[in-house]
Design a protein around this motif. Sequence first.
Motif, short mmCIF file in Angstrom:
data_model
loop_
_atom_site.label_atom_id
_atom_site.label_comp_id
_atom_site.label_asym_id
_atom_site.label_seq_id
_atom_site.Cartn_x
_atom_site.Cartn_y
_atom_site.Cartn_z
N GLN A 32 0.82 -1.21 0.00
CA GLN A 32 0.00 0.00 0.00
C GLN A 32 0.85 1.26 0.00
O GLN A 32 1.87 1.34 0.70
CB GLN A 32 -0.92 0.01 1.22
CG GLN A 32 -2.00 1.09 1.17
CD GLN A 32 -3.03 0.90 2.26
OE1 GLN A 32 -2.81 1.30 3.39
NE2 GLN A 32 -4.15 0.26 1.92
N VAL A 33 0.45 2.22 -0.82
CA VAL A 33 1.09 3.54 -0.81
C VAL A 33 0.01 4.59 -0.58
O VAL A 33 -1.19 4.33 -0.74
CB VAL A 33 1.84 3.83 -2.13
CG1 VAL A 33 2.88 2.76 -2.41
CG2 VAL A 33 0.86 3.94 -3.30
N ARG A 34 0.44 5.77 -0.20
CA ARG A 34 -0.49 6.87 0.05
C ARG A 34 -0.22 7.99 -0.95
O ARG A 34 0.90 8.50 -1.04
CB ARG A 34 -0.33 7.39 1.48
CG ARG A 34 -1.29 8.52 1.84
CD ARG A 34 -1.05 9.03 3.26
NE ARG A 34 -1.41 8.02 4.24
CZ ARG A 34 -2.64 7.87 4.74
NH1 ARG A 34 -3.63 8.65 4.31
NH2 ARG A 34 -2.88 6.94 5.64
N VAL A 35 -1.25 8.38 -1.68
CA VAL A 35 -1.17 9.51 -2.61
C VAL A 35 -2.02 10.62 -2.01
O VAL A 35 -3.25 10.62 -2.14
CB VAL A 35 -1.68 9.13 -4.01
CG1 VAL A 35 -1.57 10.33 -4.96
CG2 VAL A 35 -0.90 7.95 -4.56
N GLY A 36 -1.36 11.56 -1.32
CA GLY A 36 -2.13 12.55 -0.57
C GLY A 36 -2.96 11.85 0.48
O GLY A 36 -2.45 11.10 1.31
N LYS A 37 -4.26 12.05 0.42
CA LYS A 37 -5.18 11.42 1.38
C LYS A 37 -5.72 10.08 0.89
O LYS A 37 -6.48 9.41 1.60
CB LYS A 37 -6.36 12.36 1.65
CG LYS A 37 -7.19 12.63 0.39
CD LYS A 37 -8.29 13.64 0.65
CE LYS A 37 -9.08 13.91 -0.65
NZ LYS A 37 -10.14 14.92 -0.45
N VAL A 38 -5.32 9.66 -0.31
CA VAL A 38 -5.87 8.46 -0.92
C VAL A 38 -4.91 7.28 -0.77
O VAL A 38 -3.73 7.38 -1.13
CB VAL A 38 -6.18 8.69 -2.42
CG1 VAL A 38 -6.65 7.40 -3.09
CG2 VAL A 38 -7.23 9.79 -2.58
N LEU A 39 -5.42 6.16 -0.26
CA LEU A 39 -4.63 4.94 -0.17
C LEU A 39 -4.78 4.15 -1.46
O LEU A 39 -5.89 4.01 -1.99
CB LEU A 39 -5.09 4.10 1.02
CG LEU A 39 -4.89 4.72 2.41
CD1 LEU A 39 -5.49 3.82 3.48
CD2 LEU A 39 -3.42 4.97 2.68
N VAL A 40 -3.67 3.63 -1.96
CA VAL A 40 -3.67 2.83 -3.19
C VAL A 40 -3.03 1.48 -2.88
O VAL A 40 -1.90 1.42 -2.38
CB VAL A 40 -2.90 3.55 -4.32
CG1 VAL A 40 -2.82 2.64 -5.55
CG2 VAL A 40 -3.56 4.87 -4.67
N GLY A 41 -3.73 0.40 -3.19
CA GLY A 41 -3.21 -0.93 -2.93
C GLY A 41 -3.51 -1.38 -1.51
O GLY A 41 -4.16 -0.68 -0.73
N GLY A 42 -3.05 -2.58 -1.18
CA GLY A 42 -3.23 -3.09 0.17
C GLY A 42 -4.67 -3.35 0.53
O GLY A 42 -5.03 -3.32 1.71
N GLY A 43 -5.54 -3.58 -0.46
CA GLY A 43 -6.94 -3.83 -0.19
C GLY A 43 -7.81 -2.59 -0.12
O GLY A 43 -9.01 -2.68 0.16
N ALA A 44 -7.23 -1.40 -0.36
CA ALA A 44 -8.01 -0.16 -0.35
C ALA A 44 -8.96 -0.15 -1.55
O ALA A 44 -8.75 -0.85 -2.54
CB ALA A 44 -7.07 1.04 -0.42
N PRO A 45 -10.03 0.65 -1.49
CA PRO A 45 -10.93 0.78 -2.66
C PRO A 45 -10.13 1.17 -3.89
O PRO A 45 -9.14 1.89 -3.81
CB PRO A 45 -11.90 1.89 -2.24
CG PRO A 45 -11.90 1.84 -0.74
CD PRO A 45 -10.51 1.46 -0.35
N ILE A 46 -10.58 0.70 -5.04
CA ILE A 46 -9.89 1.01 -6.30
C ILE A 46 -10.03 2.51 -6.60
O ILE A 46 -11.14 3.03 -6.66
CB ILE A 46 -10.46 0.16 -7.44
CG1 ILE A 46 -10.15 -1.31 -7.18
CG2 ILE A 46 -9.88 0.59 -8.79
CD1 ILE A 46 -10.97 -2.27 -7.99
N ALA A 47 -8.91 3.18 -6.74
CA ALA A 47 -8.90 4.63 -6.94
C ALA A 47 -9.10 4.97 -8.41
O ALA A 47 -8.42 4.40 -9.28
CB ALA A 47 -7.60 5.23 -6.43
#
Length: 354
Positions: free
Chosen positions: A6-21
């Motif tokens: 998982q990485v963080r783009v600003g306030k948005v989490l990407v990967g690691g089971g986060a909602p698809i951005a």
Amino acid sequence: MKITRQVRVGKVLVGGGAPIAIQSMSTFNPVDVSYAAAQINALGEAGADIVRMAVPNKQAAEALADLKKVTKVPLVADIHFDYRLALTAMESGIDALRINPGNIGKRENVIKVVSMAKEKQIPIRIGINAGSLPMHILKEHGGHPTAEGMVAGALEHVKILEEENFFDIVISVKATDVPMMVKANRMLSEKTIYPLHLGVTEAGTLYRGTIKSAIGIGTLLLDGIGDTIRVSLTDDPLKEVKAAKEILSSIGKQLYGPVMISCPTCGRTQVNLIKMAQIVEEKLQQFKKPIKVAVMGCPVNGPGEAREADFGIAGGKGCGLLFKKGKVIRSVPEEQLIDALMEEIEKFEKEGDI
């Protein structure tokens, strides 16, 4: 779904089971701050989680600081060739970078970019397109773009970052050829734990581009591959966001407001079903809750075929049926069908009970 790093783009989490951005790309230069901000904020309102911007020169990179002050959506700076633009963009407060480490010059330049990205906790997306593979990769894979070559190119760039102990990485391997794009992402998913950004590059205009993107992106998402997506269209980027939401809703990954289903016309249809469906689709845009709405052509099969819909109407000669969860509520005159449907949905929006 494969669980990636998982990485963080600003306030948005990407990967690691986060909602698809959902991503899109601004059509404005960051220097045009007021126009760019208006577009970016509109994209955010429409459902974009992240917006990417081309940063062609120093002036554009410096303008990102002003742009960040008047926008809420995380911004990605798209950098090519000049590593100094990446440094300036990060100093301006950008939330992520999109680069190819191999095309920004000497290794020492890459180290400078990675060092600042590490310090500021800014993730880097490595973007590989079939049409811009380096010559040595093309030679190694028959002289023309291949899925294998795209994956090799991506992993080559990943290695550069990893050797600098940088791991906040997102990878994209895009092609305008849908089977090649699907194959490349499947291969890459088996070889890495980093989150993948999906898209069919240069997909085309609204109709063709949406179909190509739906096939390519949708296929991979159904495989459990993909953490963030962009539908690339030669059109208003707001339509990219709408198409992305429809793809996610259609495969049951994430619902964005009402989803409408409607039957094709046939010999039993005694209403102007096409016009009726178009009107309902337009009116549904005002609602936010994720429900399924059916617009069917006749009362013979309508409620049964749309049993899974939360609300629906089925047209008939001079009148039709209004139903919820496959059960008929009442018969309604044809000219009142759409209004009756909207009243039921409005009641649900306010009360939350079907």
